[in-house]
Write a protein that holds these residues in place. Sequence first.
Motif, mmCIF file in Angstrom:
data_model
loop_
_atom_site.group_PDB
_atom_site.id
_atom_site.type_symbol
_atom_site.label_atom_id
_atom_site.label_comp_id
_atom_site.label_asym_id
_atom_site.label_seq_id
_atom_site.Cartn_x
_atom_site.Cartn_y
_atom_site.Cartn_z
ATOM 1 N N VAL A 60 0.901 -1.241 -0.106
ATOM 2 C CA VAL A 60 -0.138 0.080 -0.010
ATOM 3 C C VAL A 60 0.974 1.341 -0.017
ATOM 4 O O VAL A 60 1.793 1.252 0.864
ATOM 5 N N THR A 61 0.768 2.028 -1.244
ATOM 6 C CA THR A 61 1.868 3.285 -1.099
ATOM 7 C C THR A 61 1.044 4.670 -0.859
ATOM 8 O O THR A 61 1.445 5.572 -0.763
ATOM 9 N N ARG A 62 -0.177 4.609 -0.917
ATOM 10 C CA ARG A 62 -0.950 5.589 -0.889
ATOM 11 C C ARG A 62 -2.320 5.682 -0.323
ATOM 12 O O ARG A 62 -3.044 4.536 -0.797
ATOM 13 N N ALA A 63 -2.973 6.555 0.420
ATOM 14 C CA ALA A 63 -4.353 6.369 0.752
ATOM 15 C C ALA A 63 -4.961 7.765 0.454
ATOM 16 O O ALA A 63 -4.416 8.727 0.395
ATOM 17 N N VAL A 64 -6.184 7.420 -0.347
ATOM 18 C CA VAL A 64 -7.047 8.631 -0.811
ATOM 19 C C VAL A 64 -8.512 8.324 -0.544
ATOM 20 O O VAL A 64 -8.811 7.169 -0.091
ATOM 21 N N ALA A 65 -8.995 9.554 -1.188
ATOM 22 C CA ALA A 65 -10.689 9.359 -0.695
ATOM 23 C C ALA A 65 -11.411 8.676 -1.696
ATOM 24 O O ALA A 65 -12.345 8.000 -1.372
ATOM 25 N N ARG A 66 -10.911 8.661 -2.865
ATOM 26 C CA ARG A 66 -11.618 7.876 -4.046
ATOM 27 C C ARG A 66 -10.618 6.942 -4.756
ATOM 28 O O ARG A 66 -9.338 7.538 -4.936
ATOM 29 N N ARG A 67 -10.972 6.086 -5.721
ATOM 30 C CA ARG A 67 -10.108 4.912 -6.127
ATOM 31 C C ARG A 67 -9.537 5.854 -7.372
ATOM 32 O O ARG A 67 -8.399 5.504 -7.575
ATOM 33 N N ALA A 68 -10.448 6.948 -8.129
ATOM 34 C CA ALA A 68 -9.889 7.596 -8.992
ATOM 35 C C ALA A 68 -8.761 8.224 -8.777
ATOM 36 O O ALA A 68 -7.790 8.852 -9.622
ATOM 37 N N ASP A 69 -8.282 8.498 -7.405
ATOM 38 C CA ASP A 69 -7.230 9.395 -7.054
ATOM 39 C C ASP A 69 -6.154 8.523 -6.816
ATOM 40 O O ASP A 69 -4.937 9.488 -6.805
ATOM 41 N N CYS A 70 -6.042 7.382 -7.065
ATOM 42 C CA CYS A 70 -4.925 6.351 -7.073
ATOM 43 C C CYS A 70 -4.036 6.541 -8.407
ATOM 44 O O CYS A 70 -4.623 7.038 -9.342
ATOM 45 N N PRO A 71 -2.792 6.336 -8.294
ATOM 46 C CA PRO A 71 -1.996 6.530 -9.349
ATOM 47 C C PRO A 71 -2.104 5.472 -10.175
ATOM 48 O O PRO A 71 -2.820 4.604 -9.931
ATOM 49 N N ALA A 72 -1.592 5.615 -11.606
ATOM 50 C CA ALA A 72 -1.792 4.517 -12.615
ATOM 51 C C ALA A 72 -1.203 3.208 -12.337
ATOM 52 O O ALA A 72 -1.577 2.224 -12.874
ATOM 53 N N SER A 73 -0.250 3.338 -11.552
ATOM 54 C CA SER A 73 0.670 1.872 -11.393
ATOM 55 C C SER A 73 -0.272 1.154 -10.185
ATOM 56 O O SER A 73 0.326 0.317 -10.047
ATOM 57 N N THR A 74 -1.136 1.700 -9.751
ATOM 58 C CA THR A 74 -2.112 0.750 -8.819
ATOM 59 C C THR A 74 -2.463 -0.237 -9.432
ATOM 60 O O THR A 74 -3.215 -0.260 -10.480
ATOM 61 N N ALA A 75 -2.307 -1.443 -8.616
ATOM 62 C CA ALA A 75 -2.789 -2.899 -9.297
ATOM 63 C C ALA A 75 -3.893 -3.379 -8.341
ATOM 64 O O ALA A 75 -4.717 -4.269 -8.604
ATOM 65 N N LEU A 76 -4.035 -2.957 -7.157
ATOM 66 C CA LEU A 76 -5.096 -3.321 -6.048
ATOM 67 C C LEU A 76 -5.434 -2.228 -5.150
ATOM 68 O O LEU A 76 -4.777 -1.241 -4.742
ATOM 69 N N TYR A 77 -7.030 -2.330 -4.827
ATOM 70 C CA TYR A 77 -7.512 -1.318 -3.955
ATOM 71 C C TYR A 77 -7.607 -2.062 -2.724
ATOM 72 O O TYR A 77 -8.347 -3.145 -2.561
ATOM 73 N N VAL A 78 -7.313 -1.439 -1.517
ATOM 74 C CA VAL A 78 -7.563 -1.934 -0.171
ATOM 75 C C VAL A 78 -8.283 -0.972 0.682
ATOM 76 O O VAL A 78 -7.769 0.108 0.755
ATOM 77 N N GLN A 79 -9.330 -1.691 1.297
ATOM 78 C CA GLN A 79 -10.107 -0.687 2.344
ATOM 79 C C GLN A 79 -9.351 -0.447 3.452
ATOM 80 O O GLN A 79 -8.693 -1.316 4.277
ATOM 81 N N LEU A 80 -8.945 0.707 3.701
ATOM 82 C CA LEU A 80 -8.315 1.369 5.044
ATOM 83 C C LEU A 80 -9.231 1.976 6.042
ATOM 84 O O LEU A 80 -8.951 2.026 7.308
ATOM 85 N N GLY A 81 -10.406 2.385 5.711
ATOM 86 C CA GLY A 81 -11.282 3.221 6.758
ATOM 87 C C GLY A 81 -10.568 4.459 6.900
ATOM 88 O O GLY A 81 -9.462 5.112 6.342
#
Length: 215
Positions: A183-204
């Motif tokens: 996990v390299t970054r925490a964001v408010a929306r999936r669309a805010d993740c960088p292009a290199s993102t391969a997986l979305y993990v729920q953090l709360g």
Amino acid sequence: MREARGAAARRRRVAGALLVLSLVAAATGCQQSAGTGNTGTGRTAAPAPTRSPGYGTVFLGVDECSSFGRESFTEVPCTSEKAAARVLARHEGRVGGGQSCPAASDFVLHISEQKPAADEDGDGAVPQGYACMRNLEDPHPGDPGGGGGPRTVVGDCVYSAGRGEVRETSCAGGGATAPEFKVTRAVARRADCPASTALYVQLGGAKPVGCARPV
């Protein structure tokens, strides 16, 4: 005042003796999915924990310490050689529906609700709650990359556990399962993740989406 303090200490001893703790979210116990929150494996601690007189009104209150035992946990002075973990936060209710533990927490102690038939002060109840704990010494599985803790945070590594779920594992390797994503970054929306993102993990929290890349 002395008599009142003595009565309070007796009440605390009774309440403490009724609390049953279970350890969850240990070093390899965290579980996450892209759409669900953390759960963990746990074990019941028995016999019931005990405490000595002279503590606060809440069993394992903030900044109090516990010992470790193979089957039980006991509240002890933090200066004791038996002290192993400190309380970072203390909440009532269930973990799933309550407040999140601090990110630095290494594990959670669950306190089961008890309703004895009688006790010395007559209130007849011990509320359900949980204590967010941090080890006094290394290791700290709740730290980023540590491989455990009740929360997944930026810097943690995970591996696929099937059925759309992932579990934490140490980023340094050496565990039962090698890390697959970090996990390299925490964001408010999936669309805010960088292009290199391969997986979305729920953090709360305020930024509930974790952007993870392969390792």
